[in-house]
Design a protein around this motif. Structure first.
Motif, PDB file in Angstrom:
ATOM      1  N   VAL A 149       0.840  -1.208   0.000  1.00 18.93           N
ATOM      2  CA  VAL A 149       0.000   0.000   0.000  1.00 18.93           C
ATOM      3  C   VAL A 149       0.871   1.252   0.000  1.00 18.93           C
ATOM      4  N   LEU A 150       1.954   1.252   0.761  1.00 17.72           N
ATOM      5  CA  LEU A 150       2.842   2.410   0.786  1.00 17.72           C
ATOM      6  C   LEU A 150       3.432   2.665  -0.600  1.00 17.72           C
ATOM      7  N   ILE A 151       3.916   1.624  -1.261  1.00 18.36           N
ATOM      8  CA  ILE A 151       4.489   1.771  -2.602  1.00 18.36           C
ATOM      9  C   ILE A 151       3.423   2.267  -3.577  1.00 18.36           C
ATOM     10  N   HIS A 152       2.229   1.702  -3.481  1.00 22.75           N
ATOM     11  CA  HIS A 152       1.122   2.130  -4.347  1.00 22.75           C
ATOM     12  C   HIS A 152       0.860   3.630  -4.190  1.00 22.75           C
ATOM     13  N   VAL A 153       0.805   4.102  -2.948  1.00 23.18           N
ATOM     14  CA  VAL A 153       0.521   5.510  -2.686  1.00 23.18           C
ATOM     15  C   VAL A 153       1.679   6.397  -3.146  1.00 23.18           C
ATOM     16  N   LEU A 154       2.915   5.959  -2.907  1.00 19.02           N
ATOM     17  CA  LEU A 154       4.080   6.744  -3.322  1.00 19.02           C
ATOM     18  C   LEU A 154       4.099   6.957  -4.837  1.00 19.02           C
TER      19      LEU A 154
END
Length: 342
Positions: A149-154
Motif C-alpha cells: 500500500v505504501l508503494i502504491h501511494v508513493l
C-alpha cells in the motif's frame, strides 16, 4: 524544546546505543551525558542533542542527533568537523534515515555516521557499512500488505487524504488487513492519521522522496522464491485462469520485453497456491523463464505488464551486475515528479 521532541531525540540515541552494541559486541559502552572535560560550543549544543560513549574500550566517541530534522548535508559535514575539533573525540552523526544522496556526501567527506537498525559507517575505526543482523531486519520489516500500500501511494502521486480501506480493497485485502497496515504505517511515522469522523483517512508524513527514504530500513525484497518454468506453457495456464504475471527482474529494466533472453515474471503467492504446479523448464521448451513469487499482488503496485520501479529496486538489491547507484538516482527523480506513474 517540547518534552515530546526531547523524548524522540533520546529514543534515537538509545536506538543507536542498542544497534552499536549489537554490531560491536563488547566493544561499545553504555551511552551517557557528555563529560565536563569536553568543550561543546553553545551553537552546537543548541543544534544537536549530544551524548558520549566509549568504543573499543579506549576510543572516546560522541553521538550527535540534529534537534531539527532536515539539516543539509553540507551543514552536517561542517558541524561534525567543528564538534570533532572541540570535543577531541570521534563524532558519530546519528540519523533515523539517509537518502542515497545524503549518504554519498557523508561518505565522500569521511563523516562517521550511524543509522540505527540499518548501517554503521565509521572510517575513523576502519568500519564500513555493517548491516543489521538478519533476525533484527526481520523484526523491523513492514507487513507485506503495508509495504504494498505504501508503494502504491508513493507512485500514485497521492497528495491528499486517502482511505486505507478503499485502496486496500483494490489489492484484495480485507478491512481487518487495512486496519492492521494502517496502524503499522502510522506507528513507523510514514503516514499521518486524520482525527474525527467515522472513517479514518491517511496521508504521507512528508514528501514522497522523504517518506521513501525513511521507509527504506523497513522494506524488503518482494521475492519470496524463484522457480524455473517453461514460459509458453506457463503463460497459457496463467491466461486460462485469468492471472497476470508482470515482467520482473533485470528484464524489467528494459523499455520492451527483450526477446531471446530468459524471461522473468512476478506472481502473487495466493495466485500461485491456487494454480498449483506449473510447467517446468526442460527439453522441448522453446523459451525458459523464471517465476518470482511475491507476498503482494505485483499488478497492484505496478501494472499487468511490468512490476513497479520501487519493488523492482528492492528485488535487485544485493544482486551483482546492476548499477544500483544509477537506479537510486532514477528513483529519487521519479519520486520528485508529479504526477508519478508506476
Amino acid at each position: 524544546m517540547t518534552t515530546a521532541v526531547h523524548s524522540g531525540l533520546t529514543d534515537l540515541v538509545m536506538d543507536a546505543q542498542r544497534y552499536l552494541r549489537r554490531v560491536l559486541p563488547g566493544l561499545a559502552s553504555v551511552v551517557g551525558p557528555v563529560g565536563a572535560a569536553r568543550f561543546i560550543p553553545q551553537t552546537m549544543a543548541s543544534r544537536y542533542h549530544i551524548a558520549e560513549l566509549t568504543l573499543y574500550g579506549e576510543t572516546p566517541a560522541v553521538l550527535a542527533v540534529a534537534r531539527v530534522p532536515g539539516e543539509s548535508s553540507s551543514r552536517v559535514i561542517q558541524d561534525v568537523k567543528v564538534l570533532r575539533s572541540a570535543a577531541k573525540a570521534l563524532v558519530l552523526y546519528v540519523s533515523p534515515y539517509l537518502t542515497p544522496t545524503q549518504r554519498r556526501f557523508l561518505v565522500e567527506n569521511h563523516i562517521d555516521f550511524v543509522v540505527p537498525h540499518n548501517q554503521l559507517y565509521a572510517p575513523s575505526l576502519a568500519i564500513e557499512f555493517r548491516d543489521a543482523p538478519d533476525h533484527e531486519k526481520k523484526a523491523i520489516s513492514l507487513l507485506p500488505s503495508a509495504q504494498a500500500v505504501l508503494i502504491h501511494v508513493l507512485l500514485s502521486g497521492q497528495t491528499r487524504w486517502w482511505s486505507p480501506r478503499e485502496i486496500s480493497s483494490v489489492a484484495g485485502y480485507t478491512s481487518m488487513t487495512a486496519s492492521r497496515l494502517s496502524t503499522e504505517l502510522v506507528g513507523r511515522g510514514l503516514v499521518e492519521r486524520s482525527t474525527g469522523g467515522r472513517e479514518r483517512f491517511l496521508r504521507l508524513a512528508g514528501s514522497r522522496e522523504d517518506v521513501w527514504a525513511r521507509a527504506r530500513p523497513f522494506l524488503r525484497s518482494p521475492v519470496l522464491k524463484e522457480m524455473d518454468v517453461c514460459w509458453e506453457q506457463t503463460a497459457e495456464v496463467l491466461a486460462l485462469h485469468g492471472q497476470s504475471a508482470p515482467l520482473a527482474g533485470p528484464q524489467a529494466l528494459h523499455a520492451t520485453d527483450p526477446a531471446g533472453l530468459d524471461i522473468t515474471r512476478a506472481l502473487y503467492i495466493d495466485s500461485w497456491r491456487k494454480l498449483g504446479a506449473l510447467p517446468a523448464s526442460g527439453p522441448g521448451c522453446a523459451r525458459s523463464g523464471k517465476l518470482q513469487i511475491w507476498p503482494y499482488p505485483p499488478a497492484f503496485t505496478g501494472t499487468a505488464d511490468r512490476v513497479d520501479p520501487l519493488s523492482l529496486y528492492l528485488s535487485l538489491q544485493g544482486r551483482h551486475g546492476h548499477d544500483m547507484d544509477t537506479l537510486e538516482r532514477e528513483l529519487e527523480q521519479l519520486l520528485r515528479c508529479a504526477p508519478c506513474s508506476a
